[in-house]
Design an enzyme around this catalytic site. Structure first.
Site, short mmCIF file in Angstrom:
data_model
loop_
_atom_site.label_atom_id
_atom_site.label_comp_id
_atom_site.label_asym_id
_atom_site.label_seq_id
_atom_site.Cartn_x
_atom_site.Cartn_y
_atom_site.Cartn_z
N MET A 1 -2.48 8.31 -4.14
CA MET A 1 -3.59 8.85 -3.75
C MET A 1 -3.82 9.00 -2.11
O MET A 1 -4.49 9.33 -1.23
CB MET A 1 -4.93 8.22 -3.99
N GLY A 2 -2.46 9.04 -1.59
CA GLY A 2 -2.47 9.36 -0.20
C GLY A 2 -2.81 8.04 0.79
O GLY A 2 -3.05 7.02 0.39
N HIS B 1 3.41 2.12 -0.40
CA HIS B 1 3.86 3.21 -0.82
C HIS B 1 5.25 3.71 -0.58
O HIS B 1 6.09 4.00 -1.12
CB HIS B 1 2.94 4.33 -0.47
N GLN C 1 -11.18 8.31 -11.33
CA GLN C 1 -10.97 6.75 -11.46
C GLN C 1 -11.89 6.02 -10.71
O GLN C 1 -11.77 4.82 -10.26
CB GLN C 1 -9.58 6.39 -11.12
O1 PAF Z 1 -2.23 3.59 -7.69
C1 PAF Z 1 -2.78 4.64 -7.42
O2 PAF Z 1 -2.71 5.23 -6.07
C2 PAF Z 1 -3.43 5.74 -8.36
O3 PAF Z 1 -4.13 4.80 -9.27
C3 PAF Z 1 -2.52 6.53 -9.08
C4 PAF Z 1 -1.61 5.97 -9.89
C5 PAF Z 1 -1.82 7.38 -8.00
C6 PAF Z 1 -3.25 7.56 -10.01
O4 PAF Z 1 -4.36 8.11 -9.29
#
Ligand code: PAF
Length: 281
Positions: free
Chosen positions: A31-32, A38, A62
């Site tokens: 989600m950036g 990440h 979400q």
């Molecule tokens: O973990 C995340 O950043 C989010 O839940 C994902 C898996 C990218 C889904 O939006």
């Protein structure tokens, strides 16, 4: 010669760029507002796959009504440069219209596993996650997908969904990356005031206290939960939402720790909700 990272915005651009990728494709959905956690996923995918795709999409479905989607931190330029340095070949940055076209009404829901812990505190959260991840998987068509252990329940739910829906994708779960003082990296850490940031190490300290007891031979799960609760209570800025000592796969709360288990918690520091976990092997 180094290949230039391709940035695809539309589904059509992604499809055209995806056709150019060779061999095993590893996928890192995000989600950036990327941090070292990440990037560790992208590096691992780079090591293990011929081609690496990442996505950046702040998924509205979400977020709960009380969770401020509009305040979610964003920095696309920095994210793209970090992904390029990590050796990513293709980044997809879909917009809301692509992911949720007008009249959208199809959802993917994993039952059972999504009910406790995060599911109990954030109703509807996992339905949003599994729906968007399904759409991302369908569009990117990876052979492997990389997720962080920090979101332990998310990883378990996605593993289950992948199995239940026969996605031909291997789910790779990578270790939590931590700051020097033990705080698990999270985009949400940027919301913490300096005082809250200091206090936030209480999650790591509570998990460490329970794990040390386990290593000394404690197998009573209620005792491990009590140790976590008492440690959290020692930090006045921390407001516990839940602590758990559960089976690693089913997430059922345990009475006695026998096999692979998960110590986990959600804690508010001011308005910021943080989660963390340790695996007991
Ligand atoms: O973990 C995340 O950043 C989010 O839940 C994902 C898996 C990218 C889904 O939006």
């Amino acid at each position: 010669m180094d290949r230039q990272m391709i940035i695809a915005a539309s589904l059509e651009e992604l499809g055209a760029a995806r056709l150019l990728l060779d061999g095993i494709v590893g996928f890192v959905p995000t989600m950036g507002y990327l941090h070292e956690g990440h990037i560790s996923l992208a590096r691992r995918a780079r090591e293990e796959c011929q081609s690496v795709v990442a996505s950046i999409f702040v998924n509205p479905t979400q977020f709960g009504p009380a969770e401020d989607l509009s305040k979610y931190p964003r920095d696309l330029k920095r994210d793209l440069s970090l992904l390029e340095s990590a050796g990513v070949d293709l980044v997809w940055t879909p917009d809301n219209e692509t992911m949720y076209p007008p009249g959208f009404s199809t959802w993917v829901e994993v039952e059972g596993l999504t009910k406790p812990l995060e599911g109990a505190s954030r109703p509807g959260h996992f339905r949003g996650v599994t729906t968007v991840v399904t759409k991302l998987f369908n569009a990117v068509q990876p052979q492997r997908a990389y997720f962080g252990q920090k979101d332990a329940q998310q990883a378990a739910v996605i593993r289950k969904m992948t199995r239940d829906l026969n996605f031909p994708i291997e789910i790779v779960v990578c270790p939590t990356v931590r700051e020097a003082d033990g705080l698990a990296m999270s985009s949400r850490n940027s919301y913490l005031s300096p005082e809250e940031r200091k206090a936030a190490t209480i999650l790591f300290r509570a998990l460490t206290a329970a794990k040390s007891a386990y290593e000394r031979g404690e197998r009573d799960a209620e005792e491990l939960r009590k140790i976590m609760k008492e440690t959290l209570a020692s930090e006045p800025r921390a407001q516990m939402q839940y602590v758990s000592c559960a089976d690693y796969d089913t997430l059922d709360e345990l009475e006695t720790v026998t096999g692979k288990s998960l110590l986990s918690m959600a804690v508010f520091l001011g308005k910021t909700r943080l989660i963390d976990n340790f695996v007991l092997e």
